[in-house]
Design an enzyme around this catalytic site. Structure first.
Site, PDB file in Angstrom:
ATOM      1  CB  SER A 132      -0.876   0.002   1.265  1.00 41.69           C
ATOM      2  OG  SER A 132      -1.503   1.258   1.451  1.00 41.69           O
ATOM      3  CE1 TYR A 145      -3.530  -1.772   5.596  1.00 42.09           C
ATOM      4  CE2 TYR A 145      -3.358   0.452   4.703  1.00 42.09           C
ATOM      5  CZ  TYR A 145      -3.484  -0.908   4.515  1.00 42.09           C
ATOM      6  OH  TYR A 145      -3.575  -1.424   3.238  1.00 42.09           O
TER       7      TYR A 145
END
Length: 246
Positions: A132, A145
């Site tokens: 990501s 995250y």
């Protein structure tokens, strides 16, 4: 008689994983799809001529059972992962952090470690790990995250050096905002809250990422696409930076 090339896709019951499985099947691979939602997997496998196997990447026994029945691996797509919560560090939910670490980091490690001998044995293995843009920098309220994605990326990037001289290529794909079930999971099933993430922007779609995976898998053995960063036009270099239309 030529043995059909085989791909393994984790987190394949929806989103990027499902789209990647369809793309690789269309390219001629027999695709083993793994996820916890077996009913969805079986429907997908029937449609693409693949094999559905239940998989929980956070469970060692599940990973062992999944990898044991796969005879050959040419391509591994580490897609299983996700986010839970969007809280500042001062209010961090440790259960959410634990889940993110187990799924993104240790899940990727378990699957990759188990299938690495078969990838090497194929003579031209490819590991694609979906990280990501959160693996590239911080954003407010996203430390759980971003920490997990940084950890996952470091596993992948370290392996790139450790496998030099072996017939295995490694590609990291770091997407920005992709409209999948990602935000629904992050907000614990709150569909209204999840939908607001994409208000006013044109996000990436799962097929956009799957198309890139297909391109990577089609490169000749001497070509290694180390890292691919892809964002929607409406997203800036900082993960939480968007240009939104009213």
């Amino acid at each position: 008689m030529t043995t059909q090339r085989t791909a393994v896709v984790t987190g394949a019951s929806s989103g990027i994983g499902e789209a990647a499985a369809r793309t690789l099947a269309a390219a001629g691979y027999h695709v083993f799809v793994g996820a916890r939602r077996l009913d969805r997997l079986e429907k997908l496998a029937d449609e693409i001529g693949g094999t559905a196997l239940e998989l929980d990447v956070t469970d060692e026994d599940s990973v062992d059972a999944f990898t044991a029945v796969i005879p050959r691996v040419d391509v591994l797509v580490n897609n299983a992962g996700g986010a839970k919560g969007l809280a500042p560090i001062a209010e961090a939910d440790l259960d959410d952090w634990q889940w993110m670490w187990e799924t993104n980091v240790l899940g990727t490690l378990r699957i990759t470690k188990a299938l690495l001998p078969k990838l090497i044995e194929s003579g031209d293995g490819l590991i694609v790990t979906i990280t990501s843009v959160a693996a590239l920098g911080p954003y407010d309220n996203g430390a759980g995250y971003t920490a997990a994605k940084h950890g996952q990326a470091m596993v992948h990037r370290t392996l790139r050096g450790e496998l030099l001289g072996k017939p295995v290529r490694l590609t990291e794909i770091a997407p920005g905002a992709v409209e999948t079930e990602f935000s629904l999971v992050r907000f614990h099933g709150d569909a209204e809250k999840a939908a607001k993430v994409y208000d006013g922007i044109d996000p990436l779609l799962a097929d956009d990422i799957a198309e890139i995976i297909g391109f990577v898998a089609s490169r000749p053995p001497h070509v290694n696409l180390d890292q691919i960063i892809v964002r929607p036009r409406d997203q800036g270099a900082v993960p939480g930076q968007f240009s939104r239309r009213s």
